[in-house]
Each structure stands twice: as C-alpha cells, then as structure tokens.
Design a protein around this motif. Structure first.
Motif, PDB file in Angstrom:
ATOM      1  N   LEU A   9       1.167  -1.498  -0.191  1.00  0.00           N
ATOM      2  CA  LEU A   9       0.146   0.369   0.163  1.00  0.00           C
ATOM      3  C   LEU A   9       0.461   0.968   0.289  1.00  0.00           C
ATOM      4  O   LEU A   9       1.965   1.331   0.299  1.00  0.00           O
ATOM      5  N   ARG A  10       0.542   2.111  -1.004  1.00  0.00           N
ATOM      6  CA  ARG A  10       0.680   3.081  -0.538  1.00  0.00           C
ATOM      7  C   ARG A  10       0.069   4.686  -0.860  1.00  0.00           C
ATOM      8  O   ARG A  10      -0.943   4.572  -1.321  1.00  0.00           O
ATOM      9  N   CYS A  11      -0.261   5.339   0.382  1.00  0.00           N
ATOM     10  CA  CYS A  11      -1.154   6.292   0.238  1.00  0.00           C
ATOM     11  C   CYS A  11      -0.220   7.817  -0.154  1.00  0.00           C
ATOM     12  O   CYS A  11       0.859   8.273   0.713  1.00  0.00           O
ATOM     13  N   ARG A  12      -1.139   8.509  -0.399  1.00  0.00           N
ATOM     14  CA  ARG A  12      -1.095  10.051  -0.173  1.00  0.00           C
ATOM     15  C   ARG A  12      -2.293  10.926  -0.096  1.00  0.00           C
ATOM     16  O   ARG A  12      -3.003  11.140  -0.763  1.00  0.00           O
ATOM     17  N   THR A  13      -1.945  12.245  -0.048  1.00  0.00           N
ATOM     18  CA  THR A  13      -2.670  13.238   0.593  1.00  0.00           C
ATOM     19  C   THR A  13      -2.350  14.057   0.047  1.00  0.00           C
ATOM     20  O   THR A  13      -1.675  14.632  -0.714  1.00  0.00           O
ATOM     21  N   GLY A  14      -3.656  14.923  -0.204  1.00  0.00           N
ATOM     22  CA  GLY A  14      -3.797  16.482  -1.465  1.00  0.00           C
ATOM     23  C   GLY A  14      -5.267  17.032  -0.872  1.00  0.00           C
ATOM     24  O   GLY A  14      -6.077  16.140  -0.648  1.00  0.00           O
ATOM     25  N   GLU A  15      -5.310  18.224  -2.199  1.00  0.00           N
ATOM     26  CA  GLU A  15      -6.601  18.151  -2.203  1.00  0.00           C
ATOM     27  C   GLU A  15      -7.293  17.325  -3.353  1.00  0.00           C
ATOM     28  O   GLU A  15      -6.330  16.796  -4.185  1.00  0.00           O
ATOM     29  N   THR A  16      -8.439  17.693  -3.394  1.00  0.00           N
ATOM     30  CA  THR A  16      -9.405  16.488  -4.030  1.00  0.00           C
ATOM     31  C   THR A  16      -8.993  16.432  -5.466  1.00  0.00           C
ATOM     32  O   THR A  16      -8.598  16.007  -6.137  1.00  0.00           O
ATOM     33  N   ASN A  17      -8.715  18.303  -5.707  1.00  0.00           N
ATOM     34  CA  ASN A  17      -9.246  18.127  -7.160  1.00  0.00           C
ATOM     35  C   ASN A  17      -7.517  17.760  -8.162  1.00  0.00           C
ATOM     36  O   ASN A  17      -6.894  17.097  -8.818  1.00  0.00           O
ATOM     37  N   GLN A  18      -5.698  17.634  -7.179  1.00  0.00           N
ATOM     38  CA  GLN A  18      -4.782  17.640  -7.168  1.00  0.00           C
ATOM     39  C   GLN A  18      -4.612  16.384  -7.701  1.00  0.00           C
ATOM     40  O   GLN A  18      -4.138  15.604  -8.076  1.00  0.00           O
ATOM     41  N   LEU A  19      -5.815  14.861  -6.346  1.00  0.00           N
ATOM     42  CA  LEU A  19      -5.829  13.709  -6.827  1.00  0.00           C
ATOM     43  C   LEU A  19      -5.989  13.217  -8.002  1.00  0.00           C
ATOM     44  O   LEU A  19      -5.663  11.750  -8.165  1.00  0.00           O
ATOM     45  N   LEU A  20      -7.251  13.803  -7.974  1.00  0.00           N
ATOM     46  CA  LEU A  20      -7.485  13.284  -9.350  1.00  0.00           C
ATOM     47  C   LEU A  20      -7.698  13.200 -10.229  1.00  0.00           C
ATOM     48  O   LEU A  20      -7.276  13.005 -11.295  1.00  0.00           O
ATOM     49  N   LYS A  21      -6.234  14.488 -10.784  1.00  0.00           N
ATOM     50  CA  LYS A  21      -5.668  14.709 -11.691  1.00  0.00           C
ATOM     51  C   LYS A  21      -4.558  13.558 -11.536  1.00  0.00           C
ATOM     52  O   LYS A  21      -4.209  12.696 -12.898  1.00  0.00           O
ATOM     53  N   ALA A  22      -4.109  12.934 -10.880  1.00  0.00           N
ATOM     54  CA  ALA A  22      -3.167  12.156 -10.446  1.00  0.00           C
ATOM     55  C   ALA A  22      -3.544  11.036 -11.266  1.00  0.00           C
ATOM     56  O   ALA A  22      -3.303   9.995 -11.253  1.00  0.00           O
ATOM     57  N   LEU A  23      -4.842  10.497 -10.232  1.00  0.00           N
ATOM     58  CA  LEU A  23      -5.514   9.265 -10.643  1.00  0.00           C
ATOM     59  C   LEU A  23      -6.287   9.437 -12.360  1.00  0.00           C
ATOM     60  O   LEU A  23      -5.823   7.683 -12.865  1.00  0.00           O
TER      61      LEU A  23
END
Length: 305
Positions: free
Chosen positions: A125-139
């Motif tokens: 497992l790798r977890c990464r925190t941040g703002e939803t919009n930034q994480l959505l882009k990474a997704l």
C-alpha cells in the motif's frame, strides 16, 4: 486503419492531455522539435488541424476534440489492458496506490483502506494525501489507483471516472475533559462564543456544521484553522478548543486523544466516496476496498442511533 498511425495518434493524445508540446515531450523523453514534427505529420495524414494557438498555449480545434475523444477511449483501454498483462503472479504482492483527501480524518482513511489489507494475498500500500482536485488529476494520469474523498467531484469527463459511495456518518463534537465539563451541560447552547477548532480545507461537513450553528443561533468563535485533521485533535486534547469528527470514530478519538464527546449532531453528516478510473482492470485490492463499504456503512448507522 491504413491511414491511421497509432504512434502519431498517441503523441497527439499526450500533447492534448499535457496542454503543451514541451510538457508532453518531457513525459515521452522526446525533443519538442521531434514531437512537433510528428504532430504535423498526423495533421497532414488526417487533413485538418488538431490544435490552434491561443494566448501562447495550445487549444484543441473542434476536429481535434472529436479525434481526442476517440483517442482517449483507445489509450485508456490500452492502459487498462496493459495493467492486466503486467499483473504479477499470485505469489507476488499487489500494488495499491491510494489518494486520500487531506480533509478526511485519518482514522476514517484507515478504516476505508483496511479491507484491502486483510486479503490473503500480500498488498503493498502507498498513500498520498492532498487536495481532491490534485489527487483526481493524479488518478487520471494513473499515478493513483483510487481516490478517497469527502466530496463527489464534478467530472468534466464522466466516461473517465466512477464515483462509489462508501459510507456516511453523523458528526460529533469533542473537547478536553475540562472544557467538555463546561460544554456538555446545556448543549448545544453552551457552545455559544466558545473556542472552536476548524479545518481550513473547506470540508463539506464543516459548511453544514456552520449552517447548523447559525440555525441554533450559536456564535462561533474560531481560534484556529488547521489543514490537518490529526493536528486539530492534538490541539483539542491540549484544551485549545472543541472540534468536530465523524461519530463512527467517536470511541477511537476519545481513547487516542484523551478527549470527551460533547454531543452528536444527526443533521450534519460526512459522506465519503471512492473515485476510480472507469476501467480499473482486475485489481482485487481495489475491489475489496469498494465491496466492503456496506459493512462500514452499517457500523456507522449503528453508531449514529
């Protein structure tokens, strides 16, 4: 198909996603001149311009938008197929990259990811925190496998992502014992003008809570705005003010941070979602995270009663 060069089409797709030839060239490990030449070749093959320049940036033409929509389907499918082909044998660990919106309480994030860690097969497992919009882009760029968030994003491309409701909990208020003994009697009117610790991340439940305070004619005295849910609880433990957290983790919050529950607010709820790409392959760790949501939701509803 004889007229369509898939490599050139892939280059176009990367340019459209990156928004510039320079950024796409960096991702592809090509020179901008080479990539620009390949794009010109594709436009010549198709007989129409795919981009126009506007304010020193590239924008898709109407024809380019049409071509991109088809290219996106092609290469999203190809990437999903590649994930299946590259899946390791069953005796190797599964990789699971989870994005966690910073406004989600860390204890909640643990409960949501726990089902993926209880599989008979080992999961890395790798977890990464941040703002939803930034994480959505990474997704979307396949840097993450799933995104846990407390808001349902407004997708520009509904065909790229899927939203899965995981759980919903009412909100409770907590404080250190000395402050709690002052606030529990006469709740909720006792909250008027008392020190409150809030998140600075514009969490949806905080907006609902502020509306609830207003409806109760409670004047909120914010003494700190913090962008980390764990740090808020530490401040609360030290008596700086009272804070809010989902009712489902009430016992854990009280035990871990040595605070007491002042009261629960059924009208204010936090709803949690898992966002995945439309095509996730057959990652059983993701499936476990999604399919165990009913059990978590049942426990939340039980705690809310």
């Amino acid at each position: 198909m004889n007229r369509l060069n898939l490599r050139h089409l892939h280059y176009f797709w990367m340019i459209a996603r990156a928004g510039s030839i320079a950024r796409a060239a960096e991702s592809l490990a090509l020179s901008p001149q080479t990539l620009s030449g390949q794009l010109a070749t594709l436009e010549a093959e198709l007989g129409s311009a795919l981009f126009r320049r506007a304010n020193r940036s590239l924008q898709l033409t109407e024809f380019g938008q049409t071509v991109f929509s088809y290219a996106d389907d092609i290469f999203q499918t190809a990437q999903a197929l590649d994930e299946i082909i590259q899946q390791p044998p069953e005796d190797r660990p599964l990789n699971l990259s989870v994005g966690v919106a910073a406004s989600i309480h860390k204890l909640i994030a643990y409960h949501l990811t726990a089902p993926a860690l209880t599989l008979s097969r080992e999961v890395h497992l790798r977890c990464r925190t941040g703002e939803t919009n930034q994480l959505l882009k990474a997704l979307g760029q396949r840097e993450l496998d799933v995104l846990l968030t407390d808001r349902q994003p407004d997708f520009k491309d509904t065909g790229q992502f899927r939203a899965h409701r995981l759980a919903s909990s009412s909100i409770s208020l907590f404080a250190a014992p000395k402050l709690a003994s002052k606030l529990i009697p006469g709740f909720p009117n006792s909250l008027d003008r008392q020190p409150f610790l809030t998140t600075s991340l514009n969490a949806p439940y905080i907006n609902e809570l502020m509306n609830w305070f207003a409806a109760q004619r409670i004047q909120v005295k914010i003494v700190a705005e913090v962008d980390d849910s764990a740090l808020i609880k530490v401040f609360g433990r030290e008596g700086i003010g009272y804070f809010a957290a989902p009712t489902v983790i009430q016992d854990e919050v009280c035990r871990q941070y040595e605070v007491e529950c002042i009261g629960s607010i059924g009208q204010v709820r936090e709803t949690l979602y898992a966002i995945t790409r439309a095509r996730t392959g057959h990652n059983i760790a993701i499936q476990a995270l999604l399919t165990e949501r009913a059990d978590l939701d049942d426990s939340i509803e039980k705690n809310d009663q």
